[in-house]
Scaffold this motif. Structure first.
Motif, PDB file in Angstrom:
ATOM      1  N   PHE A 200      34.014  34.719  52.306  1.00 11.01           N
ATOM      2  CA  PHE A 200      33.020  33.707  51.938  1.00 11.01           C
ATOM      3  C   PHE A 200      33.645  32.645  51.051  1.00 11.01           C
ATOM      4  CE2 PHE A 200      29.427  32.370  49.114  1.00 11.01           C
ATOM      5  CZ  PHE A 200      28.636  31.777  50.084  1.00 11.01           C
ATOM      6  N   ARG A 201      34.584  33.060  50.196  1.00 11.04           N
ATOM      7  CA  ARG A 201      35.274  32.084  49.342  1.00 11.04           C
ATOM      8  C   ARG A 201      36.277  31.251  50.133  1.00 11.04           C
ATOM      9  NH1 ARG A 201      38.419  34.842  46.033  1.00 11.04           N
ATOM     10  NH2 ARG A 201      37.760  36.971  46.475  1.00 11.04           N
ATOM     11  N   LEU A 202      36.883  31.858  51.149  1.00  6.45           N
ATOM     12  CA  LEU A 202      37.921  31.183  51.912  1.00  6.45           C
ATOM     13  C   LEU A 202      37.361  30.187  52.928  1.00  6.45           C
ATOM     14  CD1 LEU A 202      40.921  30.930  52.791  1.00  6.45           C
ATOM     15  CD2 LEU A 202      40.503  32.858  54.348  1.00  6.45           C
ATOM     16  N   ILE A 232      32.495  35.197  40.393  1.00 10.88           N
ATOM     17  CA  ILE A 232      31.900  33.979  39.831  1.00 10.88           C
ATOM     18  C   ILE A 232      32.527  33.615  38.487  1.00 10.88           C
ATOM     19  CG2 ILE A 232      29.693  34.450  40.990  1.00 10.88           C
ATOM     20  CD1 ILE A 232      28.572  35.046  38.114  1.00 10.88           C
ATOM     21  N   ASP A 233      33.679  34.209  38.195  1.00  9.71           N
ATOM     22  CA  ASP A 233      34.266  34.090  36.858  1.00  9.71           C
ATOM     23  C   ASP A 233      35.683  33.521  36.925  1.00  9.71           C
ATOM     24  OD1 ASP A 233      34.889  34.339  34.195  1.00  9.71           O
ATOM     25  OD2 ASP A 233      34.993  36.536  34.207  1.00  9.71           O
ATOM     26  N   PRO A 234      35.828  32.198  37.059  1.00  8.98           N
ATOM     27  CA  PRO A 234      37.167  31.613  37.136  1.00  8.98           C
ATOM     28  C   PRO A 234      37.960  31.720  35.835  1.00  8.98           C
ATOM     29  CG  PRO A 234      35.506  29.870  37.046  1.00  8.98           C
ATOM     30  CD  PRO A 234      34.762  31.173  37.222  1.00  8.98           C
ATOM     31  N   GLU A 235      37.288  32.057  34.730  1.00  2.51           N
ATOM     32  CA  GLU A 235      37.972  32.156  33.440  1.00  2.51           C
ATOM     33  C   GLU A 235      38.445  33.573  33.130  1.00  2.51           C
ATOM     34  OE1 GLU A 235      35.300  30.560  30.567  1.00  2.51           O
ATOM     35  OE2 GLU A 235      35.287  28.565  31.455  1.00  2.51           O
ATOM     36  N   GLN A 236      38.298  34.492  34.079  1.00  2.00           N
ATOM     37  CA  GLN A 236      38.746  35.863  33.846  1.00  2.00           C
ATOM     38  C   GLN A 236      40.245  35.892  33.565  1.00  2.00           C
ATOM     39  OE1 GLN A 236      39.299  38.122  37.901  1.00  2.00           O
ATOM     40  NE2 GLN A 236      37.698  36.570  38.182  1.00  2.00           N
ATOM     41  N   PRO A 237      40.713  36.866  32.784  1.00  2.00           N
ATOM     42  CA  PRO A 237      42.153  36.969  32.516  1.00  2.00           C
ATOM     43  C   PRO A 237      42.936  37.149  33.818  1.00  2.00           C
ATOM     44  CG  PRO A 237      40.892  38.366  31.022  1.00  2.00           C
ATOM     45  CD  PRO A 237      39.927  37.867  32.048  1.00  2.00           C
ATOM     46  N   HIS A 250      42.390  37.509  45.685  1.00  2.00           N
ATOM     47  CA  HIS A 250      41.507  37.670  44.525  1.00  2.00           C
ATOM     48  C   HIS A 250      41.047  36.327  43.965  1.00  2.00           C
ATOM     49  CE1 HIS A 250      39.874  40.132  41.222  1.00  2.00           C
ATOM     50  NE2 HIS A 250      40.124  39.077  40.468  1.00  2.00           N
ATOM     51  N   TYR A 251      41.918  35.334  43.947  1.00  2.19           N
ATOM     52  CA  TYR A 251      41.608  34.106  43.219  1.00  2.19           C
ATOM     53  C   TYR A 251      41.231  32.909  44.087  1.00  2.19           C
ATOM     54  CZ  TYR A 251      43.714  36.647  39.307  1.00  2.19           C
ATOM     55  OH  TYR A 251      44.002  37.579  38.351  1.00  2.19           O
ATOM     56  N   VAL A 252      41.360  33.015  45.406  1.00  3.11           N
ATOM     57  CA  VAL A 252      41.110  31.848  46.240  1.00  3.11           C
ATOM     58  C   VAL A 252      39.680  31.325  46.058  1.00  3.11           C
ATOM     59  CG1 VAL A 252      40.454  33.206  48.295  1.00  3.11           C
ATOM     60  CG2 VAL A 252      41.297  30.857  48.566  1.00  3.11           C
ATOM     61  N   ASN A 253      39.561  30.062  45.731  1.00  4.19           N
ATOM     62  CA  ASN A 253      38.281  29.355  45.588  1.00  4.19           C
ATOM     63  C   ASN A 253      37.294  30.047  44.638  1.00  4.19           C
ATOM     64  OD1 ASN A 253      39.039  27.291  47.312  1.00  4.19           O
ATOM     65  ND2 ASN A 253      38.232  28.311  49.130  1.00  4.19           N
ATOM     66  N   ILE A 254      37.829  30.773  43.687  1.00  9.99           N
ATOM     67  CA  ILE A 254      36.937  31.498  42.776  1.00  9.99           C
ATOM     68  C   ILE A 254      36.115  30.532  41.920  1.00  9.99           C
ATOM     69  CG2 ILE A 254      38.455  31.794  40.764  1.00  9.99           C
ATOM     70  CD1 ILE A 254      37.707  34.806  40.890  1.00  9.99           C
ATOM     71  N   ASP A 255      36.641  29.320  41.739  1.00  5.06           N
ATOM     72  CA  ASP A 255      35.922  28.328  40.946  1.00  5.06           C
ATOM     73  C   ASP A 255      34.741  27.721  41.702  1.00  5.06           C
ATOM     74  OD1 ASP A 255      37.817  27.199  42.672  1.00  5.06           O
ATOM     75  OD2 ASP A 255      37.894  25.340  41.520  1.00  5.06           O
TER      76      ASP A 255
END
Length: 285
Positions: A200-202, A232-237, A250-255
């Motif tokens: 869904f993010r991709l 929904i957390d682009p600021e995660q460590p 894990h990180y694609v289009n997370i923002d």
């Protein structure tokens, strides 16, 4: 109103934190979990606020490990009319456990959730959709533990999970136990993923929406969509040292995820798994 737009689909959230995902298991030991910054509470609260704004209901497949540490979160999920369901205790794949260990895990998680939430827990989802052809005995365990449905099979081909020849829609697997797979679109003689997560993010939002609408209109079935609070957390460590594939997935289009979810909640009717596929959830005596 068309038949497709009148269908209530099932919105599901796998309640786990970013450091608990299976792809990070080679990089983060379980004994490190307590030292990591937990962000699941704030993220689930944001999801609950979003659901409230849309008047939508959902099913929260929740880890027992999370529930023990955030009992107030479990109580808010229940108090706001959502379904509390099990994701096991500590996010161990069913395919990595022995039959006795798996049974103990799902019984432990169910008891914790029921004690904290004060409702019967009827549903279970295996971490990483880890029930497949090699461990169908897991359904015997779920039946013995008192679950009424599972949503643990993804009928696609994938390098980490999948059972592409499994039925695409809800079907009985044991007496009193349904398997309700997450949604796929049948096209070109194969099942295409169309139910959330990294896909869904991709994919462009319009394509994901089209696939869900097609399942509603063509198959006349409720779709089952899933996502995770950490999405929904682009600021995660950021987790250091992970390989390129794990990093991308894990990180694609997370923002962009939160805005896409907000659109999705407005474009479809959403409800709880139990109320779509079972009788209404019961409260233990």
């Amino acid at each position: 109103m068309t038949a497709a737009t009148s269908i209530t689909n099932a919105l599901t959230i796998d309640v786990e934190d970013y450091f608990q995902v299976s792809a990070f298991a080679p990089y983060i030991r379980r004994d490190e979990w307590e030292t990591r910054e937990c962000r699941v509470e704030r993220n689930v609260n944001r999801i609950l606020d979003m659901l409230s704004g849309h008047g939508a209901k959902a099913t929260f497949f929740t880890l027992g490990w999370i529930a023990e540490r955030y009992p107030q979160l479990v109580r808010r999920i229940v108090a706001e009319g959502h379904e509390l369901a099990s994701h096991g205790y500590g996010h161990e794949r069913a395919s990595d456990q022995s039959e006795p260990d798996f049974l103990a895990d799902i019984q432990r998680a169910k008891q914790i959730l029921e004690d904290l939430g004060g409702v019967a827990v009827q549903g279970y989802r295996a971490p990483s959709f880890s029930i497949g052809t090699r461990n169908l005995w897991a359904f015997d365990c779920l039946q013995a533990a008192g679950y009424q449905y599972s949503s643990s099979i993804y009928p696609i081909q994938h390098d980490h999970y999948g059972m592409p020849d499994a039925p695409r829609f809800a079907h009985p697997v044991r007496d009193g136990l349904l398997e309700i797979p997450v949604t796929t679109l049948r096209m070109l003689q194969r099942n295409l993923p169309s139910s959330g997560g990294g896909y869904f993010r991709l994919l462009p939002y319009g394509l994901s929406r089209w696939m869900l609408r097609r399942v509603n209109a063509q198959d006349r079935e409720a779709a089952i969509f899933y996502f995770h609070p950490w999405e929904i957390d682009p600021e995660q460590p950021r987790v250091a040292g992970i390989d390129a594939k794990a990093r991308f997935r894990h990180y694609v289009n997370i923002d962009r995820m939160e805005a896409r979810l907000d659109r999705l909640m407005g474009d479809f009717k959403w409800g709880r798994m139990d109320e779509i596929f079972l009788r209404p959830a019961a409260t233990p005596a």
